[in-house]
Design an enzyme around this catalytic site. Structure first.
Site, PDB file in Angstrom:
ATOM      1  N   THR A  35       8.046 -48.305  36.140  1.00  0.00           N
ATOM      2  CA  THR A  35       8.306 -49.599  36.777  1.00  0.00           C
ATOM      3  C   THR A  35       8.580 -49.457  38.262  1.00  0.00           C
ATOM      4  OG1 THR A  35       9.244 -50.358  34.706  1.00  0.00           O
ATOM      5  CG2 THR A  35       9.805 -51.631  36.640  1.00  0.00           C
ATOM      6  N   THR A  80      11.477 -45.007  33.054  1.00  0.00           N
ATOM      7  CA  THR A  80      12.820 -44.778  32.515  1.00  0.00           C
ATOM      8  C   THR A  80      12.839 -44.237  31.086  1.00  0.00           C
ATOM      9  OG1 THR A  80      13.001 -47.006  31.620  1.00  0.00           O
ATOM     10  CG2 THR A  80      13.826 -46.661  33.837  1.00  0.00           C
ATOM     11  N   ASP A  81      11.886 -44.664  30.266  1.00  0.00           N
ATOM     12  CA  ASP A  81      12.061 -44.476  28.826  1.00  0.00           C
ATOM     13  C   ASP A  81      12.292 -43.030  28.412  1.00  0.00           C
ATOM     14  OD1 ASP A  81      11.853 -47.143  28.640  1.00  0.00           O
ATOM     15  OD2 ASP A  81       9.841 -47.187  27.800  1.00  0.00           O
ATOM     16  N   LYS A 103      19.070 -42.063  28.008  1.00  0.00           N
ATOM     17  CA  LYS A 103      18.902 -43.514  28.104  1.00  0.00           C
ATOM     18  C   LYS A 103      19.603 -44.124  26.896  1.00  0.00           C
ATOM     19  CE  LYS A 103      15.697 -47.221  29.145  1.00  0.00           C
ATOM     20  NZ  LYS A 103      14.340 -47.746  29.212  1.00  0.00           N
TER      21      LYS A 103
END
Lengths: 483, 428
Positions: free
Chosen positions: B86, B164-165, B242
């Site tokens: 992102t 991020t994941d 995360k």
């Protein structure tokens, strides 16, 4: 302030309306209740917004003007706030109930429903949206309605999120409350078809009536009216937040006056957004926003409105006030009472009570007149009365009347007792032990004023013992001693 | 005339026509044409109902905006590696497509705050992809580029932007691959896209810039400390996970404390880290890796035959996520006893490790008898190591042939602390 009238045709006046009305459902893109809070917040979150350059290669002028870049924003949250309002979770799918209500309005206004639409982000960087944009979607277009001054077109009907409420503005910090953020708003935008201020006012009243027939919020701040105005040689001016339809005429006239003055002085009239003031005047707010401000809400799929949903909405349309008035007229109520019932939105209660007892006048009084009188005479708060004299209590009292447990002239006294906190089942009980005293007094009265007819005695008796004895009992006693 | 996205068109349907800019419809909506009306709103039209589309005005040739970033001689030089996610993507409103931000100029345009504290000397783009699509090959590519940049004397630190994941897998990989690290390696991300004025990338990048010129000679992940836009944490690359799907502060340190707290105004040390001066010489690349490894999550009722796949396909190592202090179904009460299958795997040469499914806390196989049985069977209990970190570490350890040849050495290496992955003093 001038109230002068102009030759609007000669001026080439064109007005359009944009009306925003809060819908009475949960929020548009999450399942939080749409309630405004007045207590201290449960938590606050600190945020900053940043310049968003280069989305379309152009930055929206209005967005930049409004921006409070560099400022810190404090958002107040409650147990009625979730991660969506906090910009910490993607939006949920659009609220189906809110969508249905917006579709009802679209059907009332003869619009064509747009079967496939995209939910958009409208850039807003004054901090009133945690995300930096307002979600908005157009659901219908090309409608119309008639006013006594001619037909008015509807350009679009949209659904959008309301913004957060501003609570405090400090030097480098603005405090917002998240309670209002995300409340569904229906947006009705008319064509610039109105050629006189009177027509604009009529149109606003007409749209207002349709909105209120549907499940929308009522009260201050739940509806906002914007007026677009242009005259020959001028430019399009948008006036935001005209408080009530009555002020529309004054506001338009005052804007015409302003523009004429500018034209007289050979000054250019800029396209701009102005803010309506309570006295009908306006002040500059910001430049006019452009299409550059809008881009797709990529977190949500395309909004598809099926034939089935539209048919469903058409089948379940609520009644308009004019239709409700016709329905009320059949009960024989006078205009004043009908207006009260409709204004205070008591039609459903009225109809339900009418089934219990076919006494429209008494029921109207029980719903609308007695509570107010009791409130002022007895000094009980309106809210308390509203809670105690609820529909169930009123129906209980009405049933007691039908069953002969109380008399019609005792109803107000019963309601007074209930309003003051007595339970309805106790409030309908009247003392019987005084009846011998009353009987004695009646006997004395007939002796003292002999020769009157029964009705005359009745008048005197009821004047003295109203509420303590029913008319039926009084007459029995009178007839007994007149013999 | 060929109709292309970006063209201003007239779309004719049976009863009506629409004017607008033709956009790219979402990938899952092949039967729909998307149009931006003059009002700015987008609507969809069913392709089947369209009679014809006429181009009224061709799309304007997109002029690449010439943005020049001023040389900021007074600011320290850092390098950047962009990998996707992102944080590196933007929406092209004209076409509706997602584009990558790959040049320093584009980055400057979207994230000016990044340039407040540092001069971005070099930007390398080994590939652009979402973190879920990465594998060992990508971690290796990143670390190769990283070593090259870190060994440039003009570069004071390195910032890596990432999806991020699965960012914590990459941060773990770099923590093991980059040996003799003497400069900050900062991985950062964003949870809110760059088009939003509210994007978390701005603070994350600004704090990353500060971290990249700090004295922290470690692989770290820098991101929001809470849902406030006030400060970030610099978190050890092996001890971060995360833990939220959407919040800004999605990443949390697990079983330790952050290295530092960073706000645009200051950096405050929280726990011990290696400093620049403690390390002599160049950064070394050690990216040997065994890919025949797997992460298996145990659940009650799990059928041991699941492990047959790994045995049959000659896997070299397994990390099993166990629960409690180190439990698996191996007792008489269990419907399926896992112990024989685990013993079989170990006997076939598979290294079997255990990491805590609870995320927080340490394993201790000695407390209950099942734990002791598993320990005796040869499972390596990895203390408080995160399962994801354990997987990467196992691949890295087994990638070293000289270590992999001996079970004893593998166990010793798995329990040796290379990059903060084990904390022998849990305070919470």
């Amino acid at each position: 302030m001038t109230e002068e009238r102009f030759d609007y045709a000669k001026l080439g006046l064109k007005c359009g309306l944009e009306i925003h009305q809060q819908i009475d459902t949960n929020k548009l893109f999450c399942n939080c209740p749409s309630v405004l809070r007045s207590e201290e917040p449960d938590f606050t979150v600190l945020r900053k917004l940043h310049a968003v350059a280069g989305q379309t290669g152009e930055v929206d002028e209005a967005a930049v003007y409004e921006s409070e870049l560099g400022k810190e924003f404090v958002y107040q949250g409650y147990d009625t706030t979730c991660l969506v309002e906090l910009d910490e979770e993607p939006p949920h799918e659009i609220n189906k109930d809110a969508l249905k209500i917006a579709l009802q309005v679209a059907v009332f206004l003869n619009c064509k429903i747009i079967p496939i639409s995209q939910i958009m982000r409208k850039t807003v960087i004054d901090g009133s949206n945690t995300s930096g944009f307002q979600r908005t979607v157009v659901i219908a277009k090309n409608g119309w309605f008639d006013t006594p001054y001619g037909r008015v077109g509807i350009e679009t009907i949209g659904l959008e999120e309301d913004a957060a409420r501003i609570i405090e503005k400090r030097e480098d910090e603005v405090v917002f409350r998240l309670d209002r953020l995300g409340i569904p708003l229906i947006e009705v935008a008319t064509s610039p078809d109105m050629k006189t201020p009177e027509q604009a006012k009529e149109a606003a009243l007409h749209i207002g009536e349709i909105l209120r027939a549907c499940k929308v919020k009522r009260g201050i701040g739940t509806i906002r009216q914007d007026v677009n105005i242009s005259i020959k040689g001028g430019n399009r001016i948008e006036i935001k937040g005209v408080q009530e339809p009555a002020l529309i005429i004054k506001t338009i006239n005052s804007e015409i006056q302003r523009q004429l003055k500018l034209l007289e002085n050979k000054e250019k009239i800029k396209k701009e957004v102005r803010q309506a003031l309570p006295d009908g005047d306006t002040k500059f707010m910001r430049p006019m926003p452009g299409a550059a401000r809008m881009y797709p809400e990529t977190d949500l799929p395309l909004l598809k409105i099926s034939r089935d949903l539209i048919n469903d909405v058409k089948k379940s349309l609520p009644k308009l006030k004019s239709e409700k008035r016709e329905e009320l007229r059949t009960t024989g109520l006078n205009e004043e009472m009908m207006k009260l019932i409709l204004d205070e939105d008591k039609l459903e209660e009225f109809k339900e009570m009418l089934i219990v007892a076919n006494k429209p006048k008494l029921i109207a009084k029980m719903l609308l007149i007695f509570p107010k009188e009791i409130s002022s005479h007895e000094g009980v708060e309106k809210e308390t009365i509203g809670g105690r004299l609820n529909k169930d209590a009123l129906i209980f009292v009405l049933e007691a009347l039908e069953q002969g447990k109380i008399d019609e002239n005792q109803v107000k006294q019963v309601l007074t007792r209930v309003a003051k906190g007595t339970l309805p089942r106790d409030a309908i009980l009247f003392k019987k032990q005084d009846s011998s005293e009353i009987e004695e007094a009646i006997m004395k009265l007939i002796k003292e004023k002999s020769g009157l007819n029964a009705n005359a005695y009745m008048g005197l008796v009821m004047k003295e013992f109203k509420g303590k004895i029913s008319g039926k009992e009084a007459m029995e006693i009178i007839l007994k001693y007149m013999k | 005339m060929i109709v292309e996205t970006g063209d201003y068109v007239k779309v004719k349907l049976v009863k009506e026509e629409y004017l607008g800019i033709l956009l790219e419809a979402p990938k899952d909506e092949k039967g729909i044409i998307l149009l931006k009306l003059d009002s700015g709103y987008n609507i969809g039209l069913d392709r089947k109902k369209i009679l014809n589309i006429k181009v009224l005005r061709k799309a304007k040739e997109e002029k690449e905006e010439k943005i020049s970033i001023k040389k900021q001689a007074d600011k320290p030089n850092v390098a950047m590696i962009l990998t996707g996610g992102t944080i590196s993507s933007t929406l092209d409103v004209k076409t509706g497509a997602v584009k990558w931000l790959t040049s320093p100029e584009k980055l400057f345009q979207f994230y000016p705050d990044l340039f407040k504290h540092v001069n971005i000397l070099k930007v390398e783009v080994p590939f652009m992809k979402g973190s879920e699509n990465m594998s060992y090959n990508d971690w290796r590519k990143i670390s190769k580029v990283a070593v090259k940049l870190l060994n440039d004397d003009n570069v004071k630190g390195l910032i890596i932007s990432h999806g991020t994941d699965f960012l914590h897998y990459t941060s773990a990989a770099l923590s093991f691959f980059l040996r003799n690290l003497n400069k900050p390696v900062v991985l950062t991300y964003s949870q809110r896209s760059s088009d939003r004025a509210s994007s978390d990338a701005s603070l994350n990048l600004e704090c990353s810039a500060i971290a990249s010129v700090s004295d922290i000679a470690e692989v770290m992940l820098v991101g929001h400390a809470s849902d406030n836009d006030d400060f970030c944490y610099a978190m050890p690359g092996t001890k971060v996970r995360k833990l939220h799907s959407s919040r800004r502060d999605a990443f949390k340190v697990v079983n330790t404390t952050p290295f530092a707290k960073i706000s645009p105004g200051y950096i405050a040390k929280i726990s011990d880290y290696k400093t620049r001066s403690q390390v002599k010489g160049k950064v070394k690349l050690d990216d040997k890796f065994e890919e025949k490894i797997a992460l298996v999550k145990f659940y009650p009722g799990m059928n041991p035959s699941i492990l047959d796949y790994y045995i049959k396909n000659k896997y070299k190592g397994l990390v099993i996520e166990v629960s409690g202090l180190g439990h698996l179904a191996i007792g008489k009460e269990a419907r399926y006893n896992l112990l024989p299958k685990i013993k079989e795997a170990i006997s076939k040469g598979i290294i079997v490790c255990a990491a805590p499914q609870t995320i927080y806390g340490r394993l201790d196989p000695l407390v209950y008898s099942p734990g002791r049985e598993l320990l005796n069977a040869g499972i390596i209990f990895l203390e408080d190591m995160l399962a994801e970190t354990a997987l990467i570490k196992l691949g890295w350890v087994l990638g070293h042939k000289e270590w992999a040849k001996s079970k004893e050495i593998v166990k010793e290496k798995m329990l040796e602390n290379f990059s903060h992955e084990i904390n022998d003093r849990l305070e919470e």
